[in-house]
Motif scaffolding. Sequence first.
Motif, mmCIF file in Angstrom:
data_model
loop_
_atom_site.group_PDB
_atom_site.id
_atom_site.type_symbol
_atom_site.label_atom_id
_atom_site.label_comp_id
_atom_site.label_asym_id
_atom_site.label_seq_id
_atom_site.Cartn_x
_atom_site.Cartn_y
_atom_site.Cartn_z
ATOM 1 N N MET A 5 38.490 -13.716 1.774
ATOM 2 C CA MET A 5 39.768 -14.337 2.082
ATOM 3 C C MET A 5 40.741 -13.278 2.582
ATOM 4 N N VAL A 6 41.683 -13.715 3.389
ATOM 5 C CA VAL A 6 42.775 -12.858 3.828
ATOM 6 C C VAL A 6 43.946 -13.118 2.882
ATOM 7 N N ILE A 7 44.404 -12.048 2.245
ATOM 8 C CA ILE A 7 45.488 -12.143 1.265
ATOM 9 C C ILE A 7 46.620 -11.250 1.731
ATOM 10 N N THR A 8 47.812 -11.811 1.813
ATOM 11 C CA THR A 8 48.988 -11.043 2.201
ATOM 12 C C THR A 8 49.938 -10.992 1.020
ATOM 13 N N CYS A 9 50.396 -9.789 0.711
ATOM 14 C CA CYS A 9 51.280 -9.583 -0.436
ATOM 15 C C CYS A 9 52.581 -8.936 0.019
ATOM 16 N N ASP A 10 53.668 -9.467 -0.448
ATOM 17 C CA ASP A 10 54.980 -8.858 -0.237
ATOM 18 C C ASP A 10 55.005 -7.507 -0.957
ATOM 19 N N ILE A 11 55.894 -6.631 -0.549
ATOM 20 C CA ILE A 11 55.997 -5.315 -1.176
ATOM 21 C C ILE A 11 57.091 -5.312 -2.249
ATOM 22 N N ASP A 12 58.332 -5.531 -1.833
ATOM 23 C CA ASP A 12 59.483 -5.383 -2.743
ATOM 24 C C ASP A 12 59.526 -6.504 -3.768
ATOM 25 N N TYR A 34 46.618 -7.510 3.323
ATOM 26 C CA TYR A 34 47.738 -7.093 4.153
ATOM 27 C C TYR A 34 48.966 -7.025 3.252
ATOM 28 N N LEU A 35 49.865 -6.135 3.581
ATOM 29 C CA LEU A 35 51.167 -6.095 2.928
ATOM 30 C C LEU A 35 52.199 -6.487 3.967
ATOM 31 N N ALA A 36 53.122 -7.362 3.593
ATOM 32 C CA ALA A 36 54.152 -7.832 4.520
ATOM 33 C C ALA A 36 55.513 -7.633 3.884
ATOM 34 N N THR A 37 56.452 -7.181 4.692
ATOM 35 C CA THR A 37 57.794 -6.928 4.174
ATOM 36 C C THR A 37 58.830 -7.322 5.217
ATOM 37 N N SER A 38 59.890 -7.951 4.770
ATOM 38 C CA SER A 38 61.011 -8.264 5.663
ATOM 39 C C SER A 38 62.123 -7.284 5.304
ATOM 40 N N THR A 39 62.102 -6.162 5.962
ATOM 41 C CA THR A 39 62.985 -5.055 5.616
ATOM 42 C C THR A 39 63.721 -4.552 6.834
ATOM 43 N N ASP A 40 64.830 -3.886 6.615
ATOM 44 C CA ASP A 40 65.518 -3.204 7.706
ATOM 45 C C ASP A 40 64.567 -2.164 8.291
ATOM 46 N N LEU A 41 64.621 -2.000 9.576
ATOM 47 C CA LEU A 41 63.735 -1.055 10.249
ATOM 48 C C LEU A 41 63.897 0.363 9.702
ATOM 49 N N ASN A 51 64.346 1.284 6.741
ATOM 50 C CA ASN A 51 63.642 1.442 5.462
ATOM 51 C C ASN A 51 62.125 1.475 5.619
ATOM 52 N N PHE A 52 61.638 1.022 6.748
ATOM 53 C CA PHE A 52 60.194 0.866 6.905
ATOM 54 C C PHE A 52 59.457 2.185 6.722
ATOM 55 N N VAL A 53 59.977 3.246 7.275
ATOM 56 C CA VAL A 53 59.310 4.551 7.127
ATOM 57 C C VAL A 53 59.318 5.001 5.669
ATOM 58 N N TYR A 54 60.390 4.714 4.935
ATOM 59 C CA TYR A 54 60.440 5.055 3.505
ATOM 60 C C TYR A 54 59.357 4.285 2.746
ATOM 61 N N LYS A 55 59.198 3.005 3.084
ATOM 62 C CA LYS A 55 58.169 2.194 2.425
ATOM 63 C C LYS A 55 56.778 2.706 2.746
ATOM 64 N N MET A 56 56.568 3.086 3.988
ATOM 65 C CA MET A 56 55.244 3.589 4.370
ATOM 66 C C MET A 56 54.932 4.876 3.601
ATOM 67 N N ASP A 57 55.903 5.747 3.448
ATOM 68 C CA ASP A 57 55.700 6.975 2.655
ATOM 69 C C ASP A 57 55.370 6.617 1.210
ATOM 70 N N ASP A 59 45.263 -16.594 4.233
ATOM 71 C CA ASP A 59 44.785 -17.634 3.324
ATOM 72 C C ASP A 59 45.692 -17.775 2.107
ATOM 73 N N ILE A 60 46.223 -16.636 1.648
ATOM 74 C CA ILE A 60 47.062 -16.612 0.448
ATOM 75 C C ILE A 60 48.260 -15.709 0.712
ATOM 76 N N LEU A 61 49.450 -16.165 0.332
ATOM 77 C CA LEU A 61 50.647 -15.329 0.388
ATOM 78 C C LEU A 61 51.155 -15.138 -1.036
ATOM 79 N N ILE A 62 51.366 -13.868 -1.396
ATOM 80 C CA ILE A 62 51.932 -13.494 -2.698
ATOM 81 C C ILE A 62 53.334 -12.980 -2.417
ATOM 82 N N ASP A 63 54.345 -13.552 -3.050
ATOM 83 C CA ASP A 63 55.727 -13.161 -2.762
ATOM 84 C C ASP A 63 56.589 -13.417 -3.992
ATOM 85 N N ASP A 64 57.790 -12.841 -3.988
ATOM 86 C CA ASP A 64 58.749 -13.125 -5.054
ATOM 87 C C ASP A 64 59.898 -13.987 -4.548
ATOM 88 N N CYS A 65 59.877 -14.334 -3.264
ATOM 89 C CA CYS A 65 60.921 -15.176 -2.669
ATOM 90 C C CYS A 65 60.351 -16.567 -2.434
#
Length: 190
Positions: free
Chosen positions: A1-8, A86-93, A95-101, A127-133
């Motif tokens: 399965m394809v699973i996508t998880c939010d980061i924050d 996969y990890l998915a995040t809706s973040t300010d651009l 912050n993206f480099v900080y998250k990648m680090d 197939d599955i989305l894991i999120d806190d929103c």
Amino acid sequence: MVITCDIDGCINNLVDRALEMYNAEANKHIQVSDIVSYNFYDCLSREDAEGICKLFKRKELWDSLSPAHDSQAGLKTLIDRDHTIYLATSTDLCNFVYKMDWLERYFPFINPDNVIRIMDKSLLNTDILIDDCLDNLTKGIYERVVIDRPWNRDSSKDYSYDIHRAYDFKDVVSIIDEIERRDKEWTNNL
């Protein structure tokens, strides 16, 4: 399965750590339990909401984050079971480099090419989305898993959108195992 998880808020302690920093700097006593809406402006004073949101652009916040309890082991378990993560995040651009680090430090087993910056997660083919929103879980065509936090406790949405509620990553793995078992059973009955 394809699973996508939010980061924050799912695999890190962003809100908890931001509140610790803000409380220390502003001499406040805001608790995680006070954050009863995903939008800080809906549950805090304008001054407090703005102060916390400004922290999100500070590298020191991102450098001080910790992985959420069992999130490393949970994601590694799913990868070891041949799920595509996969990890998915809706973040300010900015912050993206900080998250990648941060991800490289704590989740080196996640392929950096599998980290997506996207504002509308309903566009994801997963197939599955894991999120806190909850709003991210009420759109799109995928199985839904919410990581329980004070800002997403609307059981009517859980019921209406068939959202599975997880309290930690052990729950996430169990829920995904159950979804996979149910899907195999359904396929076998065709």
